[in-house]
Write an enzyme that holds these catalytic residues in place. Structure first.
Site, short mmCIF file in Angstrom:
data_model
loop_
_atom_site.label_atom_id
_atom_site.label_comp_id
_atom_site.label_asym_id
_atom_site.label_seq_id
_atom_site.Cartn_x
_atom_site.Cartn_y
_atom_site.Cartn_z
N GLU A 111 46.85 139.96 57.58
CA GLU A 111 48.07 140.23 58.33
C GLU A 111 48.41 141.70 58.12
OE1 GLU A 111 48.25 135.94 57.18
OE2 GLU A 111 48.33 137.69 55.89
N ASN A 114 52.50 149.01 61.99
CA ASN A 114 51.53 149.82 61.24
C ASN A 114 50.30 150.12 62.10
OD1 ASN A 114 49.85 151.07 59.40
ND2 ASN A 114 50.37 149.66 57.73
N TYR A 157 41.52 148.49 61.00
CA TYR A 157 40.95 147.14 61.04
C TYR A 157 40.15 146.91 62.31
CZ TYR A 157 44.34 146.62 57.25
OH TYR A 157 45.06 146.80 56.11
#
Length: 144
Positions: A103, A108, A115
């Site tokens: 998560e 962000n 990611y």
């Protein structure tokens, strides 16, 4: 810079980075508890005896959850987060993990970009997941 498994001796530096980076940080005790727990694997990035960042996962059978990814403020934008995540994926494959989950705060963007760049995809939203401040989390997964 070297990426290696986290040891008990690293936990104080890791906890200090965590405290400086998050509004609800893990405690030193939480990190030391992961060292002897066979379901946890944590990595650190170290340079000249200083821990620059860390990440890890907890796994059950063939799935893992990544609760922590962090690089110290002064070491950011040097590729350390990417190197840690890539090493974490290699370690997961060695353990025959087939899926990684994490998560990330919806706001962000830098973390979401990191990611995505290592193959994670956004698969859902967890409403009001974070406290201080209250915010939704983006659930991301990577199939190995």
């Amino acid at each position: 810079m070297q990426i290696r498994r986290m040891t008990m001796e690293d936990c104080a530096q890791v906890a200090a980075i965590e405290t400086m980076s998050f509004s609800m940080p893990w405690s030193l005790h939480a990190f030391t508890e992961t060292i002897d727990n066979s379901n946890y694997r944590f990595l650190v990035a170290e340079e000249n005896g200083e821990i620059l960042g860390y990440c890890g996962f907890v796994y059950v059978l063939d799935e893992a959850e990544i609760p922590n990814v962090c690089v110290s403020a002064e070491a950011r934008r040097r590729g350390i987060g990417r190197a840690l995540m890539e090493a974490l994926v290699v370690m997961a494959k060695e353990l025959r993990i087939t899926t990684l989950h994490l998560e990330v705060r919806q706001s962000n963007e830098a973390a979401k970009h990191l990611y995505r760049s290592v193959g994670f995809e956004e698969i859902g939203i967890r409403k009001n997941f974070y406290e201080l401040p209250k915010e939704d989390a983006v659930l991301m997964s990577k199939t190995l």
